[in-house]
Structure formats: structure tokens, C-alpha cells
Design a protein around this motif. Structure first.
Motif, PDB file in Angstrom:
ATOM      1  N   ALA A  50       0.856  -1.193   0.000  1.00 42.64           N
ATOM      2  CA  ALA A  50       0.000   0.000   0.000  1.00 42.64           C
ATOM      3  C   ALA A  50       0.892   1.243   0.000  1.00 42.64           C
ATOM      4  O   ALA A  50       0.923   2.011   0.955  1.00 42.64           O
ATOM      5  CB  ALA A  50      -0.932  -0.016   1.212  1.00 42.64           C
ATOM      6  N   LYS A  51       1.614   1.446  -1.106  1.00 44.22           N
ATOM      7  CA  LYS A  51       2.636   2.488  -1.188  1.00 44.22           C
ATOM      8  C   LYS A  51       2.174   3.771  -1.863  1.00 44.22           C
ATOM      9  O   LYS A  51       2.887   4.760  -1.842  1.00 44.22           O
ATOM     10  CB  LYS A  51       3.857   1.955  -1.941  1.00 44.22           C
ATOM     11  N   THR A  52       1.017   3.743  -2.487  1.00 40.97           N
ATOM     12  CA  THR A  52       0.521   4.934  -3.169  1.00 40.97           C
ATOM     13  C   THR A  52      -0.793   5.350  -2.504  1.00 40.97           C
ATOM     14  O   THR A  52      -1.426   4.555  -1.809  1.00 40.97           O
ATOM     15  CB  THR A  52       0.280   4.658  -4.668  1.00 40.97           C
ATOM     16  N   PRO A  53      -1.227   6.586  -2.733  1.00 40.00           N
ATOM     17  CA  PRO A  53      -2.467   7.045  -2.085  1.00 40.00           C
ATOM     18  C   PRO A  53      -3.684   6.160  -2.360  1.00 40.00           C
ATOM     19  O   PRO A  53      -4.426   5.826  -1.434  1.00 40.00           O
ATOM     20  CB  PRO A  53      -2.663   8.453  -2.662  1.00 40.00           C
ATOM     21  N   LEU A  54      -3.897   5.760  -3.606  1.00 38.40           N
ATOM     22  CA  LEU A  54      -5.068   4.932  -3.898  1.00 38.40           C
ATOM     23  C   LEU A  54      -4.931   3.524  -3.344  1.00 38.40           C
ATOM     24  O   LEU A  54      -5.911   2.919  -2.921  1.00 38.40           O
ATOM     25  CB  LEU A  54      -5.335   4.881  -5.405  1.00 38.40           C
ATOM     26  N   ARG A  55      -3.729   3.006  -3.315  1.00 38.25           N
ATOM     27  CA  ARG A  55      -3.532   1.680  -2.732  1.00 38.25           C
ATOM     28  C   ARG A  55      -3.738   1.726  -1.213  1.00 38.25           C
ATOM     29  O   ARG A  55      -4.216   0.763  -0.621  1.00 38.25           O
ATOM     30  CB  ARG A  55      -2.171   1.133  -3.122  1.00 38.25           C
ATOM     31  N   GLN A  56      -3.416   2.847  -0.601  1.00 37.79           N
ATOM     32  CA  GLN A  56      -3.686   3.011   0.831  1.00 37.79           C
ATOM     33  C   GLN A  56      -5.194   3.056   1.078  1.00 37.79           C
ATOM     34  O   GLN A  56      -5.692   2.459   2.027  1.00 37.79           O
ATOM     35  CB  GLN A  56      -2.993   4.260   1.366  1.00 37.79           C
ATOM     36  N   LEU A  57      -5.924   3.747   0.200  1.00 36.37           N
ATOM     37  CA  LEU A  57      -7.386   3.774   0.313  1.00 36.37           C
ATOM     38  C   LEU A  57      -7.941   2.368   0.120  1.00 36.37           C
ATOM     39  O   LEU A  57      -8.831   1.938   0.861  1.00 36.37           O
ATOM     40  CB  LEU A  57      -7.984   4.736  -0.714  1.00 36.37           C
ATOM     41  N   ARG A  79     -13.015   7.782   5.915  1.00 29.76           N
ATOM     42  CA  ARG A  79     -13.403   9.193   5.766  1.00 29.76           C
ATOM     43  C   ARG A  79     -12.177  10.104   5.728  1.00 29.76           C
ATOM     44  O   ARG A  79     -12.105  11.017   4.901  1.00 29.76           O
ATOM     45  CB  ARG A  79     -14.315   9.629   6.916  1.00 29.76           C
ATOM     46  N   GLN A  80     -11.231   9.878   6.648  1.00 26.29           N
ATOM     47  CA  GLN A  80     -10.016  10.707   6.691  1.00 26.29           C
ATOM     48  C   GLN A  80      -9.190  10.550   5.418  1.00 26.29           C
ATOM     49  O   GLN A  80      -8.755  11.532   4.817  1.00 26.29           O
ATOM     50  CB  GLN A  80      -9.154  10.339   7.903  1.00 26.29           C
ATOM     51  N   THR A  81      -8.988   9.312   5.012  1.00 30.57           N
ATOM     52  CA  THR A  81      -8.178   9.035   3.826  1.00 30.57           C
ATOM     53  C   THR A  81      -8.835   9.611   2.583  1.00 30.57           C
ATOM     54  O   THR A  81      -8.174  10.265   1.764  1.00 30.57           O
ATOM     55  CB  THR A  81      -7.966   7.510   3.672  1.00 30.57           C
ATOM     56  N   LEU A  82     -10.130   9.399   2.434  1.00 29.26           N
ATOM     57  CA  LEU A  82     -10.849   9.920   1.274  1.00 29.26           C
ATOM     58  C   LEU A  82     -10.789  11.442   1.240  1.00 29.26           C
ATOM     59  O   LEU A  82     -10.545  12.039   0.188  1.00 29.26           O
ATOM     60  CB  LEU A  82     -12.297   9.439   1.288  1.00 29.26           C
ATOM     61  N   SER A  83     -11.002  12.068   2.365  1.00 35.52           N
ATOM     62  CA  SER A  83     -10.952  13.526   2.436  1.00 35.52           C
ATOM     63  C   SER A  83      -9.585  14.043   2.002  1.00 35.52           C
ATOM     64  O   SER A  83      -9.490  15.014   1.233  1.00 35.52           O
ATOM     65  CB  SER A  83     -11.273  13.991   3.858  1.00 35.52           C
ATOM     66  N   LEU A  86      -9.259  13.630  -1.809  1.00 37.73           N
ATOM     67  CA  LEU A  86     -10.067  14.609  -2.536  1.00 37.73           C
ATOM     68  C   LEU A  86      -9.426  15.986  -2.531  1.00 37.73           C
ATOM     69  O   LEU A  86      -9.600  16.765  -3.475  1.00 37.73           O
ATOM     70  CB  LEU A  86     -11.485  14.670  -1.954  1.00 37.73           C
ATOM     71  N   SER A  87      -8.660  16.291  -1.498  1.00 35.81           N
ATOM     72  CA  SER A  87      -8.009  17.604  -1.437  1.00 35.81           C
ATOM     73  C   SER A  87      -6.673  17.637  -2.177  1.00 35.81           C
ATOM     74  O   SER A  87      -6.182  18.710  -2.512  1.00 35.81           O
ATOM     75  CB  SER A  87      -7.810  18.034   0.019  1.00 35.81           C
ATOM     76  N   VAL A  88      -6.106  16.466  -2.472  1.00 33.44           N
ATOM     77  CA  VAL A  88      -4.786  16.412  -3.109  1.00 33.44           C
ATOM     78  C   VAL A  88      -4.867  16.187  -4.612  1.00 33.44           C
ATOM     79  O   VAL A  88      -4.169  16.843  -5.376  1.00 33.44           O
ATOM     80  CB  VAL A  88      -3.918  15.304  -2.454  1.00 33.44           C
ATOM     81  N   PHE A  89      -5.709  15.273  -5.039  1.00 27.95           N
ATOM     82  CA  PHE A  89      -5.798  14.968  -6.474  1.00 27.95           C
ATOM     83  C   PHE A  89      -6.440  16.118  -7.230  1.00 27.95           C
ATOM     84  O   PHE A  89      -7.371  16.759  -6.735  1.00 27.95           O
ATOM     85  CB  PHE A  89      -6.611  13.685  -6.716  1.00 27.95           C
ATOM     86  N   ARG A  90      -5.953  16.367  -8.439  1.00 30.88           N
ATOM     87  CA  ARG A  90      -6.510  17.404  -9.307  1.00 30.88           C
ATOM     88  C   ARG A  90      -7.137  16.806 -10.564  1.00 30.88           C
ATOM     89  O   ARG A  90      -7.882  17.473 -11.265  1.00 30.88           O
ATOM     90  CB  ARG A  90      -5.416  18.405  -9.724  1.00 30.88           C
ATOM     91  N   LEU A  98     -13.290   8.888  -7.041  1.00 28.24           N
ATOM     92  CA  LEU A  98     -13.292   8.922  -5.574  1.00 28.24           C
ATOM     93  C   LEU A  98     -14.687   9.212  -5.031  1.00 28.24           C
ATOM     94  O   LEU A  98     -15.111   8.615  -4.035  1.00 28.24           O
ATOM     95  CB  LEU A  98     -12.288   9.954  -5.064  1.00 28.24           C
ATOM     96  N   LYS A  99     -15.411  10.094  -5.694  1.00 27.47           N
ATOM     97  CA  LYS A  99     -16.778  10.404  -5.262  1.00 27.47           C
ATOM     98  C   LYS A  99     -17.696   9.188  -5.441  1.00 27.47           C
ATOM     99  O   LYS A  99     -18.545   8.910  -4.598  1.00 27.47           O
ATOM    100  CB  LYS A  99     -17.312  11.621  -6.005  1.00 27.47           C
ATOM    101  N   ARG A 100     -17.487   8.457  -6.543  1.00 22.33           N
ATOM    102  CA  ARG A 100     -18.260   7.234  -6.762  1.00 22.33           C
ATOM    103  C   ARG A 100     -17.933   6.199  -5.690  1.00 22.33           C
ATOM    104  O   ARG A 100     -18.828   5.522  -5.165  1.00 22.33           O
ATOM    105  CB  ARG A 100     -17.965   6.674  -8.153  1.00 22.33           C
ATOM    106  N   ILE A 101     -16.666   6.079  -5.350  1.00 22.34           N
ATOM    107  CA  ILE A 101     -16.231   5.140  -4.310  1.00 22.34           C
ATOM    108  C   ILE A 101     -16.874   5.499  -2.978  1.00 22.34           C
ATOM    109  O   ILE A 101     -17.339   4.629  -2.242  1.00 22.34           O
ATOM    110  CB  ILE A 101     -14.687   5.128  -4.220  1.00 22.34           C
ATOM    111  N   ASP A 102     -16.945   6.779  -2.670  1.00 21.39           N
ATOM    112  CA  ASP A 102     -17.589   7.236  -1.441  1.00 21.39           C
ATOM    113  C   ASP A 102     -19.049   6.789  -1.421  1.00 21.39           C
ATOM    114  O   ASP A 102     -19.538   6.259  -0.425  1.00 21.39           O
ATOM    115  CB  ASP A 102     -17.481   8.760  -1.340  1.00 21.39           C
TER     116      ASP A 102
END
Length: 145
Positions: A50-57, A79-83, A86-90, A98-102
Motif C-alpha cells: 500500500a505504497k501509493t495514495p489509492l492503494r492506501q485507500l 473518511r479521513q483518507t478519502l478527504s 479529494l483535497s490532493v488529487f486534481r 473517488l466520489k463514486r467510491i464514497d
């Protein structure tokens, strides 16, 4: 009742079903006759991977599926990880994913959320590859290649 789902497993494989770990000792086919949350062994992400942001999610959502009793803690971490993501990815496609995953997680469709996260891996790899290529180019120019 929904459509049935048939899964074939090889000897020694594991499947995670509604929080239970099932290991088969011989080749077997399982047929699920109702809705079930499951995860095949080859889709289980190990902590060290789990070395990348999405793999951590993915790892967090995986915990939600594998350990439904720890739901509150895993939900808070999700919730923390998703938030944070959402604030980092452009990238608009990643943000929409990510919104669909939520939504999927909120609706209890954890398995579908895992599939949706895996589908975003190629985009994440492209995004992360950009800075690597730039660094390699800068390094090559610095050493005179």
C-alpha cells in the motif's frame, strides 16, 4: 433474490466472505445464491504494498470488507483518507472516481468500491510517473547525458 455468482478456487486458495476467511484444500467451485461481500485472495493487498495514495485507500476499504466488526474505526479511517485524497488529487477522472467510491461505501457496496479503486490504479500510475520522468530528465541533464 439476485443473480447467482459462481467462483472457482484452486487448492490452497483463500476467499474472504462477509468477514470470514475460507481456505479450500482442493479445487472447488462456490456458488453464491444471494448478495455477499467477498474478496479473492489475489485481490488482497498486503500492508507493504500500500505504497501509493489509492492503494492506501484500497487497503482501508479492504479492512472494512475483511473485518466488518471493526466497522466504526475503519469507517473513520476511510473518511479521513478519502478527504485527504479529494483535497490532493486534481485529475477530474480520479476525483469523479473517488466520489463514486464514497457513494459505494456509503451504500454498503464495499466489493464494488474495491473494484472501482483498482480501476483508478492506471490513472494514479500515470500521475505519479510524470514527476519521476521529470526528475530523470533533470538528472540526465545534470550529469551531461
Amino acid at each position: 433474490m439476485t443473480n447467482t455468482l459462481k467462483i472457482s478456487l484452486k487448492a490452497g486458495e483463500k476467499i474472504y466472505v462477509n468477514g470470514a476467511v475460507i481456505k479450500v484444500d482442493r479445487k472447488v467451485s462456490l456458488e453464491f445464491l444471494n448478495d455477499v461481500q467477498f474478496l479473492l485472495q489475489n485481490h488482497v493487498l498486503q500492508p507493504e504494498d500500500a505504497k501509493t495514495p489509492l492503494r492506501q485507500l484500497y487497503f482501508v476499504v479492504q479492512i472494512m470488507l475483511m473485518n466488518p466488526d471493526g466497522g466504526d474505526r475503519a469507517q473513520k479511517l476511510f473518511r479521513q483518507t478519502l478527504s485527504n485524497l479529494l483535497s490532493v488529487f486534481r485529475n477530474e477522472r480520479v476525483l469523479a472516481g473517488l466520489k463514486r467510491i464514497d457513494t459505494l461505501v456509503c451504500e454498503g457496496e464495499v466489493y464494488e468500491a474495491l473494484k472501482a479503486i483498482r480501476a483508478l490504479y492506471p490513472l494514479e500510475d500515470e500521475i505519479l510517473e510524470g514527476p519521476r520522468r521529470q526528475a530523470e530528465t533533470v538528472f540526465a541533464k545534470a550529469v551531461g547525458e
